[in-house]
Scaffold this motif. Structure first.
Motif: not given
Ligand SMILES: O=C(O)CCC(=O)C(=O)O
Length: 189
Positions: A34, A51, A66
């Motif tokens: 990310a 996630w 997320m």
């Protein structure tokens, strides 16, 4: 004085199970690299992450929005085990991969509104042990817990209100480490 709202269970998972989970998750988690914006500049975060959770368990963390991936079966098993230990329900998990000693997590508190007033967070560690450092927001008192392979750390009560936590980089060579933080994310709208 130490933070009484933290509990640590070494060897929470038996070693053969912890070894198996580490090998499996390294391969099967959909790891993402990310990026976040710091002072207007895009930067890669110093670790990989993913996630997972129930469909409605979206979460904003350090400016990252997320959307959960559907539960992977081993994550679901771990979730149930954490729920039984903590006597609460979780609907999501943030999975972090620290590839080596250069990967880290900056000091922060998990105090987003979505997590509620006194969140219970169950943090499972697999692989290389790393130092988990806490610093009290007002007194600056420090506390360190070494998070070992197969351990469980529970943060609850006033922990997020009064303390920040993080994982510093380390110069020693380090094997990979996976950390899973199970959380309950409330719907905000
Ligand atoms: O890797 C760890 O033990 C810490 C993870 C963490 O701080 C978090 O997920 O908020």
């Amino acid at each position: 004085m130490t933070n009484a709202d933290i509990k640590y269970f070494p060897n929470w998972l038996e070693k053969p199970l912890a070894d198996k989970l580490l090998a499996h998750l390294l391969q099967h988690i959909e790891w993402q690299e990310a990026t976040i914006k710091i002072f207007g500049r895009e930067q890669k975060i110093p670790r990989l992450q993913a996630w997972y959770g129930d469909e409605d368990a979206s979460y904003t963390y350090s400016g990252l929005n997320m959307t959960p991936l559907p539960w992977e079966k081993n994550l679901k098993v771990l979730k149930s085990k954490c729920e039984a230990q903590c006597n609460t329900r979780f609907n999501s998990v943030l999975v972090n991969l620290y590839r080596d000693g250069n990967d880290s997590m900056g000091f922060h508190a998990d105090d987003e509104l979505e997590l509620g007033e006194q969140p219970i967070i169950a943090s499972v560690s697999l692989g290389e042990q790393r130092n988990f450092d806490l610093i009290n927001k007002s007194t600056k008192q420090k506390q360190r817990i070494v998070l070992e392979h197969g351990s469980l750390l529970i943060m609850q009560g006033e922990t997020q209100k009064h303390w920040q936590h993080g994982i510093n980089k380390s110069k020693r060579p380090h094997d990979p480490r996976i950390n899973l933080t199970f959380r309950f994310v409330h719907q905000m709208q």
